[in-house]
Design a protein around this motif. Sequence first.
Motif, mmCIF file in Angstrom:
data_model
loop_
_atom_site.group_PDB
_atom_site.id
_atom_site.type_symbol
_atom_site.label_atom_id
_atom_site.label_comp_id
_atom_site.label_asym_id
_atom_site.label_seq_id
_atom_site.Cartn_x
_atom_site.Cartn_y
_atom_site.Cartn_z
ATOM 1 N N ARG A 337 0.996 -1.032 0.239
ATOM 2 C CA ARG A 337 0.110 0.178 0.137
ATOM 3 C C ARG A 337 0.713 1.253 0.166
ATOM 4 O O ARG A 337 2.238 1.374 0.250
ATOM 5 N N ILE A 338 0.340 2.387 -0.336
ATOM 6 C CA ILE A 338 0.876 3.719 -0.109
ATOM 7 C C ILE A 338 0.692 4.561 1.286
ATOM 8 O O ILE A 338 -1.015 4.389 1.623
ATOM 9 N N THR A 339 1.437 4.809 2.249
ATOM 10 C CA THR A 339 1.186 5.128 3.830
ATOM 11 C C THR A 339 1.557 6.472 3.111
ATOM 12 O O THR A 339 1.892 7.666 2.558
ATOM 13 N N GLU A 340 1.233 6.919 3.785
ATOM 14 C CA GLU A 340 1.164 8.984 4.379
ATOM 15 C C GLU A 340 2.312 9.033 4.714
ATOM 16 O O GLU A 340 3.532 10.356 3.946
ATOM 17 N N ALA A 341 3.272 8.243 5.032
ATOM 18 C CA ALA A 341 4.474 8.805 5.337
ATOM 19 C C ALA A 341 5.357 8.968 4.218
ATOM 20 O O ALA A 341 6.408 9.143 3.949
ATOM 21 N N MET A 342 5.183 7.913 2.776
ATOM 22 C CA MET A 342 5.346 7.580 1.803
ATOM 23 C C MET A 342 5.035 8.807 0.949
ATOM 24 O O MET A 342 5.954 9.151 0.302
ATOM 25 N N LYS A 343 3.720 8.732 1.121
ATOM 26 C CA LYS A 343 4.032 10.886 -0.051
ATOM 27 C C LYS A 343 3.993 11.796 1.282
ATOM 28 O O LYS A 343 4.795 12.957 -0.020
ATOM 29 N N VAL A 344 4.269 11.760 1.818
ATOM 30 C CA VAL A 344 5.540 13.152 2.977
ATOM 31 C C VAL A 344 6.670 12.955 2.159
ATOM 32 O O VAL A 344 7.501 13.720 2.054
ATOM 33 N N ALA A 345 7.245 11.620 1.913
ATOM 34 C CA ALA A 345 8.734 11.515 1.888
ATOM 35 C C ALA A 345 8.704 11.723 0.084
ATOM 36 O O ALA A 345 9.110 12.765 -0.086
ATOM 37 N N ALA A 346 8.222 11.715 -0.760
ATOM 38 C CA ALA A 346 7.680 12.000 -1.921
ATOM 39 C C ALA A 346 7.689 13.387 -2.172
ATOM 40 O O ALA A 346 8.185 14.239 -3.203
ATOM 41 N N ALA A 347 6.923 14.443 -1.248
ATOM 42 C CA ALA A 347 7.215 15.616 -1.208
ATOM 43 C C ALA A 347 8.190 15.980 -1.129
ATOM 44 O O ALA A 347 9.387 17.264 -1.687
ATOM 45 N N ASP A 348 8.928 15.286 0.520
ATOM 46 C CA ASP A 348 9.921 16.065 0.155
ATOM 47 C C ASP A 348 11.111 16.483 -0.462
ATOM 48 O O ASP A 348 12.363 16.477 -1.013
ATOM 49 N N ALA A 349 10.944 14.787 -1.555
ATOM 50 C CA ALA A 349 12.188 14.370 -2.130
ATOM 51 C C ALA A 349 11.923 15.405 -3.771
ATOM 52 O O ALA A 349 12.423 16.381 -3.860
ATOM 53 N N ILE A 350 10.371 15.768 -3.880
ATOM 54 C CA ILE A 350 10.516 17.019 -5.270
ATOM 55 C C ILE A 350 11.356 17.585 -4.560
ATOM 56 O O ILE A 350 11.722 19.008 -5.657
ATOM 57 N N ALA A 351 10.823 18.692 -2.671
ATOM 58 C CA ALA A 351 11.674 19.541 -2.801
ATOM 59 C C ALA A 351 13.070 19.954 -3.059
ATOM 60 O O ALA A 351 13.581 20.775 -2.841
ATOM 61 N N GLY A 352 13.447 18.770 -2.004
ATOM 62 C CA GLY A 352 14.941 18.765 -2.072
ATOM 63 C C GLY A 352 15.968 18.705 -3.530
ATOM 64 O O GLY A 352 16.486 19.116 -3.749
ATOM 65 N N VAL A 353 15.340 18.552 -4.634
ATOM 66 C CA VAL A 353 15.910 18.382 -6.260
ATOM 67 C C VAL A 353 16.458 20.295 -6.418
ATOM 68 O O VAL A 353 16.944 20.186 -6.853
ATOM 69 N N VAL A 354 15.261 20.923 -5.675
ATOM 70 C CA VAL A 354 15.577 22.281 -6.151
ATOM 71 C C VAL A 354 16.073 23.408 -4.637
ATOM 72 O O VAL A 354 16.133 24.517 -5.036
ATOM 73 N N ALA A 355 16.282 22.098 -3.802
ATOM 74 C CA ALA A 355 16.259 23.689 -2.176
ATOM 75 C C ALA A 355 17.409 23.973 -2.152
ATOM 76 O O ALA A 355 17.417 25.720 -1.393
ATOM 77 N N GLU A 356 18.165 24.166 -3.264
ATOM 78 C CA GLU A 356 19.907 24.570 -3.113
ATOM 79 C C GLU A 356 19.151 26.037 -3.785
ATOM 80 O O GLU A 356 20.963 26.643 -3.872
ATOM 81 N N SER A 357 18.353 26.140 -4.697
ATOM 82 C CA SER A 357 18.606 27.437 -5.714
ATOM 83 C C SER A 357 17.295 27.713 -5.830
ATOM 84 O O SER A 357 16.623 28.215 -6.827
ATOM 85 N N LEU A 358 16.149 27.779 -5.013
ATOM 86 C CA LEU A 358 15.108 28.718 -4.703
ATOM 87 C C LEU A 358 15.436 30.076 -4.511
ATOM 88 O O LEU A 358 16.145 30.394 -4.720
ATOM 89 N N THR A 359 13.715 30.659 -5.282
ATOM 90 C CA THR A 359 13.689 31.496 -5.914
ATOM 91 C C THR A 359 12.116 31.300 -6.100
ATOM 92 O O THR A 359 11.997 31.123 -6.030
ATOM 93 N N ALA A 360 11.558 32.487 -6.315
ATOM 94 C CA ALA A 360 10.312 33.478 -6.052
ATOM 95 C C ALA A 360 9.435 32.839 -7.296
ATOM 96 O O ALA A 360 8.328 31.649 -7.148
ATOM 97 N N ASP A 361 10.276 32.735 -7.982
ATOM 98 C CA ASP A 361 9.940 31.680 -9.435
ATOM 99 C C ASP A 361 10.172 30.362 -9.195
ATOM 100 O O ASP A 361 9.942 29.426 -10.999
ATOM 101 N N ALA A 362 10.804 29.784 -8.787
ATOM 102 C CA ALA A 362 11.660 28.394 -8.956
ATOM 103 C C ALA A 362 11.851 27.336 -7.635
ATOM 104 O O ALA A 362 12.472 27.461 -6.861
ATOM 105 N N ILE A 363 10.100 27.138 -6.686
ATOM 106 C CA ILE A 363 9.885 27.067 -5.263
ATOM 107 C C ILE A 363 9.685 24.646 -5.652
ATOM 108 O O ILE A 363 9.914 23.975 -5.062
ATOM 109 N N VAL A 364 9.805 24.590 -7.174
ATOM 110 C CA VAL A 364 9.401 22.971 -7.328
ATOM 111 C C VAL A 364 9.770 22.686 -8.762
ATOM 112 O O VAL A 364 10.704 24.197 -9.767
ATOM 113 N N PRO A 365 10.758 22.107 -8.682
ATOM 114 C CA PRO A 365 11.299 21.265 -10.608
ATOM 115 C C PRO A 365 10.583 21.963 -11.396
ATOM 116 O O PRO A 365 9.969 21.298 -11.419
#
Length: 392
Positions: A337-365
């Motif tokens: 199954r897909i748990t809540e923790a798996m979904k939160v982990a997915a969100a954290d991973a997406i955020a992490g891809v651009v975490a070092e280069s954030l601007t107001a126009d680039a908060i997601v990859p």
Amino acid sequence: MSSSTVDPADPVFLLHRGGKMAVTSTVPLTSREDLSLAYTPGVARVCEAIAADPALVDEYTWVSHTVAVVTDGSAVLGLGNIGPRAALPVMEGKAVLFKQFAGVDAVPVCLDTQDVDEIVAVVRALAPSFGGINLEDISAPRCFEIERRLDEALDIPVFHDDQHGTAIVVLAALRNAATLLDRKLGDLRVAVSGAGAAGVAVTKMLIAGGVNPDQVVVCDSKGIIGRHRTELTGTKAELAASTNADGRHGDITEALRDADVLVGVSGGQIPEAAVAGMAPGGIVFALANPTPEVHPEVAARHVAVVATGRSDYPNQINNVLAFPGVFRGALDAGATRITEAMKVAAADAIAGVVAESLTADAIVPSPLDPRVAPAVAEAVAEAARRDGVARR
């Protein structure tokens, strides 16, 4: 659209002619020996082995890398209840995105029924052919019951992308927007406009990710959801019990008064005056597509960060950032199954891809960023193992 309005020279129709996908063989079929191995008599030995040990189906068939993309055509894009045949181009599109971004094979399954019991029965019957079920474009509130019942009945991941894919990417975007603005999720006051499938899932996901439920206000077409609403049942009653701790009444304008965040998943229009009533340095995710609840240029007059569901503005909240990697990770881990923790982990991973280069126009990859799906898959698989739902 009638056939008389189809322009055969239109690039959209040219691309879709004959469909967007096909089945191809992964083995040679050029000799008698090839045929005897791939089909009779050799295939019988594999069948007997699986009959003796059903777990071998993962190793000796396509099950371990294939999902069904299932719809009843009741809530397709912004087109509404257009039925299973008209939904098929979207399901094909979903399938090719699975393949392109995560190497997951996907089969569109468009059902000619909108009865909950029939949908559950059909998908349960089809499930042995697949390693996961991606529910798509099924209207609320039926989608909640369908997903819940299938999740309870099947030992493979079931994931309603309109709910959870959107919610995962919203959480990722909000994490990065908060970081950019030097804010903490737990301190943010959040208004969610829309209490359908996406609105409910976004609310639950934000709370799971660290937003204080007491600081969340959800609106539907009748206004703010709270304990004062005596007509609420089911999922909306649960929202009333778990959010809006201040007992706010009124419409979206009241919900946005001094709010730090607006997440629009309703399709309705929100007046500029309501956005102007938000706290300074706010965040607006206006995700209705093709017409955002607030035009991004209008929102930008009043807030610090703006995202939409459109590809022609910065910060597109696109489900393709989530679902390919979520299923790749779940399949790799043999998750039941897909748990809540798996979904939160997915969100954290997406955020992490651009975490070092954030601007107001680039908060997601970018949806085309090749780093996203592998990062999400790895995080989801690890979370599945931590949660004890992985078989490998």
